[in-house]
Design an enzyme around this catalytic site. Sequence first.
Site, mmCIF file in Angstrom:
data_model
loop_
_atom_site.group_PDB
_atom_site.id
_atom_site.type_symbol
_atom_site.label_atom_id
_atom_site.label_comp_id
_atom_site.label_asym_id
_atom_site.label_seq_id
_atom_site.Cartn_x
_atom_site.Cartn_y
_atom_site.Cartn_z
ATOM 1 N N SER A 1 -3.426 -36.500 -50.148
ATOM 2 C CA SER A 1 -4.198 -38.020 -50.992
ATOM 3 C C SER A 1 -4.383 -38.541 -50.264
ATOM 4 O O SER A 1 -4.913 -39.454 -50.837
ATOM 5 C CB SER A 1 -2.747 -38.089 -50.931
ATOM 6 O OG SER A 1 -2.309 -39.248 -51.797
ATOM 7 N N ARG B 1 -0.769 -24.057 -28.467
ATOM 8 C CA ARG B 1 -1.295 -25.589 -28.540
ATOM 9 C C ARG B 1 -2.583 -25.730 -28.239
ATOM 10 O O ARG B 1 -3.829 -25.747 -28.961
ATOM 11 C CB ARG B 1 -0.664 -26.275 -28.411
ATOM 12 C CG ARG B 1 0.581 -26.441 -29.252
ATOM 13 C CD ARG B 1 1.420 -27.811 -29.046
ATOM 14 N NE ARG B 1 2.543 -28.097 -29.287
ATOM 15 C CZ ARG B 1 4.208 -28.892 -29.500
ATOM 16 N NH1 ARG B 1 3.640 -29.746 -28.353
ATOM 17 N NH2 ARG B 1 4.566 -28.758 -29.517
ATOM 18 N N MET C 1 0.163 -31.477 -39.876
ATOM 19 C CA MET C 1 1.848 -31.167 -39.530
ATOM 20 C C MET C 1 1.435 -29.408 -38.250
ATOM 21 O O MET C 1 2.398 -28.797 -38.575
ATOM 22 C CB MET C 1 2.224 -30.214 -41.280
ATOM 23 C CG MET C 1 2.293 -30.704 -41.630
ATOM 24 S SD MET C 1 3.116 -32.715 -41.800
ATOM 25 C CE MET C 1 4.522 -31.735 -41.435
ATOM 26 N N ARG C 2 0.666 -30.622 -37.154
ATOM 27 C CA ARG C 2 0.379 -29.857 -36.455
ATOM 28 C C ARG C 2 1.096 -30.656 -35.070
ATOM 29 O O ARG C 2 0.374 -31.384 -35.032
ATOM 30 C CB ARG C 2 -0.376 -28.223 -35.911
ATOM 31 C CG ARG C 2 -0.657 -27.420 -35.044
ATOM 32 C CD ARG C 2 -1.303 -26.581 -34.820
ATOM 33 N NE ARG C 2 -0.758 -26.223 -33.476
ATOM 34 C CZ ARG C 2 -0.830 -24.908 -32.941
ATOM 35 N NH1 ARG C 2 0.055 -24.247 -33.912
ATOM 36 N NH2 ARG C 2 -0.932 -23.842 -32.164
ATOM 37 N N HIS D 1 2.309 -43.187 -41.349
ATOM 38 C CA HIS D 1 3.623 -42.902 -41.478
ATOM 39 C C HIS D 1 4.892 -42.953 -42.860
ATOM 40 O O HIS D 1 4.123 -44.911 -42.752
ATOM 41 C CB HIS D 1 4.612 -42.734 -40.650
ATOM 42 C CG HIS D 1 6.127 -41.979 -40.241
ATOM 43 N ND1 HIS D 1 6.102 -40.906 -40.553
ATOM 44 C CD2 HIS D 1 7.510 -42.567 -40.486
ATOM 45 C CE1 HIS D 1 7.498 -40.769 -40.274
ATOM 46 N NE2 HIS D 1 8.184 -42.127 -40.167
#
Length: 217
Positions: free
Chosen positions: A14, A67, A92-93, A111
């Site tokens: 979005s 990671r 989302m990592r 956020h």
Amino acid sequence: MKRRVAILISGRGSNMAALIEAARASDFPAEIAVVISNRTDAAGLEKARASGISTAVIESKPFGKDRAAFEQALEATLSDHGIEVICLAGFMRLFTAEFVQRWYGRMLNIHPSLLPSFPGLDPHGQALRAGVKISGATVHFVIPETDAGPIVMQGAVAVRDDDTAETLSARILDVEHRIYPEALRLLASGRLALEGERCSTAGSGGRIEALISPATG
């Protein structure tokens, strides 16, 4: 020269769409060079392709908890596209401290709360449970701590007595779509300065209107 930007997504994209739309303007100081997802099924990938933006997928699942290995693959893709600025848009990592440090001052996140209040998951539910009268969204520079870092821009909405997490989220999302492109504009045009844990903005002396909730009188 326009700054070359990568948008990182994991879902619907979005805010990605809002950034792409803003960057269409000839006077916008940044161009969206690539959209990168860590999930092949991210709906935002198709949106980006439909807008003529290059896309790449670096699936995070095969890397597990490694990671650093994931970030090595990500860095290679960023380098291939000549990226100068990263915008996280529902990515989302989590990153290692080393990756964040390499991109410090060049990586933005958004956020849906007025940070430092209500970081982490379910910020709208947190806001409603706390009984705040004003909530909103925050664009900030990324640091190793989650939902922290120097604040670039914030936008606010009044919280209604009958709000649910869904209705509050919808109104704040409109604010997100307004402030994220403007924050990127400020960064790409060189108007932001980092001073310790604070971010200052050159030429930000315009009129500021107060938002008071609940309205009185």
